[in-house]
Design a protein around this motif. Structure first.
Motif: not given
Length: 543
Positions: A32-33, A40-42, A45-46, A48-51
């Motif tokens: 997902a990241y 360009g889905f910021k 992106e965040g 995905s990092l949390l996931g």
């Protein structure tokens, strides 16, 4: 389906999988990241990092947990996304908490709590409140911990978050138990049990059953405690959950240890086998410490020392792992900051951690020395015991064979000690032994000789001596030192001084090849000394 919708669907699946398949959740979050970056889905992106961070949390991979959380925080700060910031700060706090960096953990949790004023998410807010309480509990600030636990519990009650509420009630009960408030603890545990009974979470229910057993044990209800522990253990064994079974086994062992050492050791052996099977090193270390403690209470100092050394070995490995984890955290923080002042703070914090580890190692070494002393020390007089004397005699006899100095072994026995005991009583008899041991110890200390209690009223004294005459003089010095104490038993015309009979043997070189023969010959001379009128020294040479 748009790319954004696809990303959100992947993240939803990752969230559902994180608790049972963390590696799968991490892979999906990474996918997902990449899609978020390419599209360009910021915000996605965040998240995905949390996931990925949630997956690393389940795996207890603290370095990656913090790395993902701090990277997500930077993105959400740029977006001024309050929900994302609240989640990222909460996870960063968890990473610091796992590494025992409580000040940093609290700083992140409190920042996360600030965002709860604008983020309407009772579940997330209750989790942050619970985490703040956990920090207070670990730092022994129990009143503050309960304050935040109750805030979290109230929020869960208002919003129907039953599982969270059951866990928090259990945490409050734990504190009441630590504060020796068993009734309050039992109320919390029973409330948690009622909630869990209606939910499909047998592991949490088994854990609460065990905690109820701890309350009964604290209140002296052995039968009730045993019933709760066995019920909990049965539930976990049905689930084949060895991880939590270890805790129940150690609780049950602590109960059995009050009356039966063998039963307790049998349970702890099972606990160790479970811990080894699932490679739970921290639990192995804890069980070794418990075995050492129980055997120390029973006076089995040799066994206690053996297991304490195993505990120290595992504990040192855990400290090294913890230090490695903190080093990893330091590296992660360095990656996410360019602030020179903050870098200097990180350096100082790491130096502090090294100092704390050194103090912990010193503490364990001191406990080790204490057990070593108990193994070799006579409990009543504080001098060497029979085991230590035999060991020392073997060592010095070996040295005397190679270095060829004269070695003298004396057997000492208090004359008519039974009559002294009968006249004054056993308490004064103990005082008599202590006084005599102290008097002879002063001679041994001044000469750097070896002296200990061999059993009852019998002692052994081992000395390097110049020749037969000096050995005989030393025996007389010891005898006279006891005579000078003025101890006696009986009254009036029956008043009799308490004296010492001594038998000894002197030799050097190969004559000292048999330690048991040395002791037997010294004992033979002691017997002659006794038959010859007592309060005298008999010495024989092996030459």
């Amino acid at each position: 389906m748009s790319n954004r919708e696809s990303i959100l669907k992947i993240l939803s699946k990752a969230k559902a999988a994180s608790s049972v398949s963390p590696d799968e959740a991490i892979d999906m979050s990474n996918e997902a990241y990449q899609m978020s970056k390419e599209g360009g889905f910021k915000r996605e992106e965040g998240f995905s990092l949390l996931g990925a961070a949630y997956g690393y949390r389940v795996k207890s991979d603290v370095g990656n947990l913090l790395d993902m959380s701090l990277a997500a925080r930077q993105i959400f700060e740029e977006l001024d996304d309050h929900e994302g910031l609240m989640r990222a700060l909460n996870l960063a706090g968890v990473a610091y908490f796992y590494s025992s960096l409580y000040e940093e953990a609290m700083r992140n949790f409190l920042k996360a709590l600030d965002y709860s004023k604008v983020v309407n998410d009772p579940f997330l807010e209750s989790s942050v409140l619970n985490n703040i309480a956990e920090v207070y509990r670990e730092t022994l600030s129990y009143n503050k911990a309960i304050e935040f636990y109750k805030k979290a519990e109230g929020l869960c009650r208002e919003n129907g978050l039953d599982l969270n509420r059951a866990v928090i009630l259990g945490n409050i009960g734990e504190i009441h138990l630590k504060e020796s408030k068993p009734e309050e603890a039992l109320n919390c545990f029973e409330s948690s049990k009622r909630i869990l009974a209606d939910m499909n979470d047998p592991i949490s229910l088994a854990e609460i059953e065990s905690r109820i057993g701890q309350v009964y044990q604290a209140m002296g209800g052995r039968a009730e405690a045993e019933e709760q522990y066995k019920k909990s253990l049965s539930m976990l064994e049905t689930l084949e959950n060895k991880y939590y079974s270890i805790d129940i086994l150690t609780n049950l062992a602590s109960l059995y240890a009050e009356t039966d050492l063998d039963d307790a050791m049998e349970l702890l052996a099972v606990a160790i086998s479970y811990a080894e099977e699932i490679d739970a090193k921290k639990k192995i270390s804890s069980v070794y410490r418990q075995i050492a403690s129980i055997n120390e209470d029973y006076g089995n100092y040799r066994v206690a020392l053996d297991y304490f050394k195993l505990y120290c070995s595992y504990s040192e490995k855990q400290h090294n792992l913890a230090l490695g984890s903190r080093l990893e955290i330091l590296n992660v923080e360095l990656k996410h900051t360019t602030d020179f002042e903050q870098l200097n703070q990180l350096k100082n914090r790491f130096e502090h951690e090294l100092k704390l580890q050194k103090l912990e190692i010193e503490r364990m070494n001191e406990m080790n020395r204490s057990l070593e002393k108990k193994i070799s020390e006579d409990e009543l007089t504080g001098i060497l015991n029979r085991r230590a004397i035999n060991k020392k005699l073997h060592e010095i006899a070996e040295a005397a064979r190679t270095e060829e100095f004269f070695l003298t072994v004396y057997m000492l026995d208090i004359d008519n000690f039974k009559m002294y005991n009968d006249h004054w009583g056993h308490s004064d008899g103990d005082k008599c032994l202590i006084s005599i041991a102290k008097a002879i110890s002063s001679i041994a200390w001044s000469r750097n000789d070896i002296f200990g209690r061999y059993g009852g009223e019998e002692f052994v004294y081992i000395a390097r001596t110049k020749d037969y005459d000096t050995a005989l003089e030393l025996g007389e010095e010891i005898r006279k030192e006891v005579e000078k104490l003025g101890l006696y038993y009986g009254d009036g015309p029956d008043k009799t001084p308490t004296t010492l009979s001594i038998g000894g043997v002197i030799g050097s070189g190969e004559e000292l090849s048999s330690v048991s023969r040395l002791l037997q010959m010294a004992d033979d001379q002691l017997y002659i000394s006794k038959r010859s009128g007592k309060n005298r020294v008999r010495l024989i040479s092996l030459d």
